[in-house]
Design an enzyme around this catalytic site. Structure first.
Site, PDB file in Angstrom:
ATOM      1  N   CYS A   1       7.079  10.568  -8.055  1.00 57.52           N
ATOM      2  CA  CYS A   1       6.919   9.391  -8.953  1.00 57.52           C
ATOM      3  C   CYS A   1       6.855  10.027 -10.472  1.00 57.52           C
ATOM      4  O   CYS A   1       7.028   9.342 -11.407  1.00 57.52           O
ATOM      5  CB  CYS A   1       5.770   8.549  -8.418  1.00 57.52           C
TER       6      CYS A   1
ATOM      7  N   GLU B   1      -0.129   2.813  -7.361  1.00 60.50           N
ATOM      8  CA  GLU B   1       0.368   4.139  -8.001  1.00 60.50           C
ATOM      9  C   GLU B   1       1.873   3.735  -7.927  1.00 60.50           C
ATOM     10  O   GLU B   1       2.324   3.855  -6.682  1.00 60.50           O
ATOM     11  CB  GLU B   1      -0.095   5.210  -7.412  1.00 60.50           C
TER      12      GLU B   1
ATOM     13  N   LYS C   1      -1.794   2.462   6.561  1.00 61.87           N
ATOM     14  CA  LYS C   1      -0.372   2.381   7.062  1.00 61.87           C
ATOM     15  C   LYS C   1       0.336   3.357   6.480  1.00 61.87           C
ATOM     16  O   LYS C   1       0.757   3.433   5.181  1.00 61.87           O
ATOM     17  CB  LYS C   1       0.025   0.854   6.789  1.00 61.87           C
TER      18      LYS C   1
ATOM     19  N   GLY D   1       3.745   3.438  -3.993  1.00 68.47           N
ATOM     20  CA  GLY D   1       5.380   3.235  -3.602  1.00 68.47           C
ATOM     21  C   GLY D   1       6.129   2.729  -4.646  1.00 68.47           C
ATOM     22  O   GLY D   1       5.816   2.804  -5.893  1.00 68.47           O
ATOM     23  N   SER D   2       6.813   1.874  -4.383  1.00 65.90           N
ATOM     24  CA  SER D   2       8.025   1.214  -5.556  1.00 65.90           C
ATOM     25  C   SER D   2       7.170   0.228  -6.299  1.00 65.90           C
ATOM     26  O   SER D   2       6.521  -0.492  -6.056  1.00 65.90           O
ATOM     27  CB  SER D   2       9.314   0.554  -4.916  1.00 65.90           C
ATOM     28  N   THR D   3       7.575   0.033  -7.808  1.00 63.00           N
ATOM     29  CA  THR D   3       6.958  -0.906  -8.387  1.00 63.00           C
ATOM     30  C   THR D   3       7.587  -2.444  -7.904  1.00 63.00           C
ATOM     31  O   THR D   3       6.816  -3.260  -8.021  1.00 63.00           O
ATOM     32  CB  THR D   3       7.771  -0.548  -9.836  1.00 63.00           C
ATOM     33  N   GLU D   4       8.529  -2.383  -7.288  1.00 65.82           N
ATOM     34  CA  GLU D   4       9.021  -3.664  -6.739  1.00 65.82           C
ATOM     35  C   GLU D   4       8.141  -4.389  -5.524  1.00 65.82           C
ATOM     36  O   GLU D   4       7.368  -5.234  -5.634  1.00 65.82           O
ATOM     37  CB  GLU D   4      10.531  -3.458  -6.003  1.00 65.82           C
TER      38      GLU D   4
ATOM     39  N   GLU E   1      14.313   4.508 -12.063  1.00 64.01           N
ATOM     40  CA  GLU E   1      13.883   5.516 -11.295  1.00 64.01           C
ATOM     41  C   GLU E   1      15.004   5.841 -10.258  1.00 64.01           C
ATOM     42  O   GLU E   1      15.237   4.967  -9.623  1.00 64.01           O
ATOM     43  CB  GLU E   1      12.528   5.347 -10.708  1.00 64.01           C
TER      44      GLU E   1
ATOM     45  N   GLY F   1       4.955  -2.879  -5.250  1.00 61.99           N
ATOM     46  CA  GLY F   1       3.778  -3.159  -6.113  1.00 61.99           C
ATOM     47  C   GLY F   1       3.489  -4.740  -6.494  1.00 61.99           C
ATOM     48  O   GLY F   1       2.370  -5.129  -6.156  1.00 61.99           O
TER      49      GLY F   1
HETATM   50  P1  NAI Z   1       8.486   1.143  -0.723  1.00 60.74           P
HETATM   51  O1  NAI Z   1       7.722   0.854  -1.925  1.00 60.74           O
HETATM   52  O2  NAI Z   1       9.319   0.080  -0.015  1.00 60.74           O
HETATM   53  O3  NAI Z   1       7.499   1.897   0.367  1.00 60.74           O
HETATM   54  C1  NAI Z   1       6.299   2.540   0.228  1.00 60.74           C
HETATM   55  C2  NAI Z   1       5.195   2.023   1.217  1.00 60.74           C
HETATM   56  O4  NAI Z   1       5.151   0.553   1.089  1.00 60.74           O
HETATM   57  C3  NAI Z   1       5.408   2.175   2.800  1.00 60.74           C
HETATM   58  O5  NAI Z   1       4.565   2.428   3.626  1.00 60.74           O
HETATM   59  C4  NAI Z   1       6.337   0.961   3.188  1.00 60.74           C
HETATM   60  O6  NAI Z   1       6.397   0.703   4.524  1.00 60.74           O
HETATM   61  C5  NAI Z   1       5.457   0.042   2.046  1.00 60.74           C
HETATM   62  N1  NAI Z   1       6.248  -1.371   2.044  1.00 60.74           N
HETATM   63  C6  NAI Z   1       7.099  -1.626   1.746  1.00 60.74           C
HETATM   64  N2  NAI Z   1       7.495  -3.152   1.638  1.00 60.74           N
HETATM   65  C7  NAI Z   1       6.331  -3.732   1.701  1.00 60.74           C
HETATM   66  C8  NAI Z   1       5.865  -4.784   1.617  1.00 60.74           C
HETATM   67  N3  NAI Z   1       6.456  -5.938   1.483  1.00 60.74           N
HETATM   68  N4  NAI Z   1       4.389  -5.231   1.791  1.00 60.74           N
HETATM   69  C9  NAI Z   1       3.536  -4.350   1.869  1.00 60.74           C
HETATM   70  N5  NAI Z   1       3.975  -2.815   2.016  1.00 60.74           N
HETATM   71  C10 NAI Z   1       5.146  -2.633   2.065  1.00 60.74           C
HETATM   72  O7  NAI Z   1       9.491   2.303  -1.162  1.00 60.74           O
HETATM   73  P2  NAI Z   1      10.709   2.719  -0.519  1.00 60.74           P
HETATM   74  O8  NAI Z   1      11.720   1.605  -0.171  1.00 60.74           O
HETATM   75  O9  NAI Z   1      10.527   3.858   0.733  1.00 60.74           O
HETATM   76  O10 NAI Z   1      11.652   3.726  -1.461  1.00 60.74           O
HETATM   77  C11 NAI Z   1      12.160   2.844  -2.559  1.00 60.74           C
HETATM   78  C12 NAI Z   1      11.752   3.497  -4.143  1.00 60.74           C
HETATM   79  O11 NAI Z   1      10.560   3.333  -4.253  1.00 60.74           O
HETATM   80  C13 NAI Z   1      12.187   5.217  -4.191  1.00 60.74           C
HETATM   81  O12 NAI Z   1      13.487   5.218  -4.573  1.00 60.74           O
HETATM   82  C14 NAI Z   1      11.529   5.346  -5.481  1.00 60.74           C
HETATM   83  O13 NAI Z   1      11.950   4.909  -6.659  1.00 60.74           O
HETATM   84  C15 NAI Z   1      10.239   4.530  -5.337  1.00 60.74           C
HETATM   85  N6  NAI Z   1       9.013   5.355  -4.573  1.00 60.74           N
HETATM   86  C16 NAI Z   1       7.876   5.552  -5.253  1.00 60.74           C
HETATM   87  C17 NAI Z   1       6.903   6.029  -4.612  1.00 60.74           C
HETATM   88  C18 NAI Z   1       5.846   6.837  -5.460  1.00 60.74           C
HETATM   89  O14 NAI Z   1       5.143   7.817  -5.316  1.00 60.74           O
HETATM   90  N7  NAI Z   1       5.261   6.085  -6.639  1.00 60.74           N
HETATM   91  C19 NAI Z   1       6.879   6.833  -3.252  1.00 60.74           C
HETATM   92  C20 NAI Z   1       7.993   6.166  -2.680  1.00 60.74           C
HETATM   93  C21 NAI Z   1       9.082   5.376  -3.299  1.00 60.74           C
END
Ligand code: NAI
Ligand code: MG
Length: 500
Positions: free
Chosen positions: A307, A273, A198, A251-254, A404, A256
């Site tokens: 990240c 990650e 996804k 993605g985000s720790t939240e 972050e 995660g």
């Molecule tokens: P996010 O963690 O919401 O999104 C990342 C992925 O997770 C996307 O594919 C999203 O559709 C999916 N996702 C979102 N909620 C989900 C859920 N409940 N269950 C399963 N999958 C879900 O990150 P977002 O909102 O785009 O960015 C927020 C913050 O996250 C950023 O400001 C940054 O601090 C952090 N982030 C960290 C990344 C990294 O490379 N470690 C990459 C992107 C964001």
């Protein structure tokens, strides 16, 4: 710059963007069961770039079924390791042949400069698949001498097999859309798993383009399924699905943490990650020019949407002004503009949400007494641009130092000696990366040992290689991407014991 100028530059990209993009399930391009679509935006204008099928639970169910069937009874598992490796290698060749299209799609969908997508994202993705292609034939077990004290005199022949974990759900972010797809798919395919991927809702296009090449390369149907959609619907359904054996998330720790909860239903394996707030440490004995350029690029590369961005800059007191002013000079000279503009060095942030999030952090920093000596504001009449920003007068307690930001914002702080510095650098919930700049090699390696981070860069930063494992200590994640480490995420060990 919108799609009209794309048409002039690359007609293949324009025609890809014209039609609504479908999802890839069981080797077919299909609409969402609901019939719904969602827009992907060009962050340099805020205009709709393309329309994409919006997957949710029903589509995830179909994709998981296809992946299950491909794993349990399709031709995939019957292929030799070498055949599997050749398919992965072929995919790398195809990406290379379509490199320009990927670079355009990445630049348009994410906002990053075309030049950066060309130089970094696309070749790194190609390299990753080639590296992983080589692993298919090297997933070896061991032979193990047994002693079994309660069967004296008995002889056994024992060995281990490394087998694929099965059906894998992979959820990726928007900061390096193609490269994150490669980091995830490469090791899963090398291990013989089947996948439901996804992509992020902000940047689904390059993964869908990749899907076309996966079919062209000849992967059997159902081995890779790609379901674009939102996190709370498609992503959550995938993480919770009881027929998924493993979920890999970046993605985000939240989120995660939500993935970990969602995985408890069937106790699927989880690798994560997540975020970072990486300390970048400049000692007074560093090569100043190299350290200043390195400190600037550690935070401004990819607009700080990394990240592992070097977002906490700790500088030895004697050279604090020199380094911080040097980084600020670099920040002021960065040309901010649309990704397709050949002069652009930094594009827009990925979305209006991300721009607003970064601006809220800037306001929070200012309200707590931080001062911007470069940047500090959003910029441009349209699109999601934020100035490269250097904050001083910050301290370890501020939100801009603890949390972050994921934008082009660095917080600079002086330190007096390593004994004082190490606990401060480690005082964070994250532990993804760290940088050290010094000419003293003993000090550099002592620091590497003491910093709590999955990666420590010495006199360099943001150096990635398919062979070098990457991942987090503490709340930056579970498991490693890349290198041979990552294969542990996608294989499980079977012990076989025969009495002979
Ligand atoms: P996010 O963690 O919401 O999104 C990342 C992925 O997770 C996307 O594919 C999203 O559709 C999916 N996702 C979102 N909620 C989900 C859920 N409940 N269950 C399963 N999958 C879900 O990150 P977002 O909102 O785009 O960015 C927020 C913050 O996250 C950023 O400001 C940054 O601090 C952090 N982030 C960290 C990344 C990294 O490379 N470690 C990459 C992107 C964001
Ligand atoms: Mg987009």
């Amino acid at each position: 710059m919108g799609t009209i100028s794309v048409a002039q530059v690359d007609p293949r990209v324009a025609s890809f963007l014209e039609k609504p993009r479908k999802m890839l399930i069981n080797g077919n391009w299909v609409d969402a069961v609901s019939g719904k679509t969602f827009p992907s935006y060009d962050p340099s204008t805020g205009e709709v770039l393309a329309t994409v099928a919006e997957g949710d639970r029903a589509d995830i169910d179909l994709a998981v079924k296809a992946a299950r069937q491909a794993f349990d009874s399709g031709p995939w598992r019957k292929m030799s390791a070498s055949e599997r490796g050749r398919l992965i290698w072929k995919l790398a060749d195809l990406i290379e042949a379509h490199a320009e299209e990927f670079a355009y799609l990445e630049s348009l969908d994410n906002g990053k400069p075309l030049t950066v997508a060309r130089a970094a994202d696309v070749p790194l993705a190609v390299d990753l698949f080639r590296y992983m292609a080589g692993w298919t034939t090297k997933l070896e077990g061991n032979t193990i001498p047994l002693s079994v004290p309660y069967t004296p005199g008995a002889k056994y022949f024992s060995y281990t097999l490394r087998e694929p974990v099965g059906v894998v759900g992979q959820i990726i972010p928007w900061n390096f859309p193609l490269l994150m797809a490669a980091w995830k798919l490469g090791p899963a395919l090398a291990s013989g798993c089947t996948v439901v991927l996804k992509p992020a809702e902000q940047t689904p296009l390059s993964a869908l383009k990749l899907g076309e090449l996966i079919i062209e390369a000849g992967f059997p149907e159902g081995v890779v399924n790609i379901v674009p959609g939102y996190g709370e619907t498609a992503g959550a359904a995938l993480a919770a699905h009881n027929d998924v054996d493993k979920v890999a998330f970046t993605g985000s720790t939240e989120v995660g943490k939500l993935i970990v909860h969602a995985a408890t239903g069937n106790l699927k394996r989880v690798s994560l990650e997540l975020g970072g707030k990486s300390p970048n440490v400049v000692f007074k004995d560093a090569d100043m020019d190299v350290a200043i350029s390195g400190a600037a690029s550690s935070i401004f590369f990819n607009h700080g949407q990394c990240c592992c961005a070097g977002s906490r800059l700790y500088v030895e007191k004697a050279v604090f002004d020199q380094v911080v002013e040097g980084v600020a000079e670099k920040a002021k000279k960065i040309r901010v503009g649309p990704g397709l503009d050949a002069n652009t060095q930094m594009g827009p942030l990925v979305s209006v949400e991300q721009m607003d999030r970064v601006c809220r952090y800037l306001e929070s920093g200012f309200s707590q007494g931080a001062k911007a000596i470069a940047g500090g504001h959003k910029t441009g009449e349209k699109g999601y641009f934020v100035e490269p920003t250097v904050l001083v007068d910050t301290n370890d307690q501020m939100k801009v130092v603890q949390e972050e930001i994921f934008g082009p914002v660095v917080a600079a702080m002086p330190f007096t000696d390593p004994e004082e510095l190490v606990p401060r650098a480690n005082d964070n919930v994250y532990g993804l990366a760290a940088g050290v700049w010094t000419r003293d090699i003993s000090k550099a390696h002592r620091m590497a040992e003491q910093l709590q981070a999955g990666t420590v860069w010495i006199n360099c930063y943001n150096i990635f290689d398919a062979a070098l494992p990457f991942g987090g200590y503490k709340q930056s994640g579970w498991g490693r991407e890349m290198g041979h480490d990552v294969l542990n995420n996608y294989t499980q060990t079977k012990a076989v014991c025969a009495r002979i």
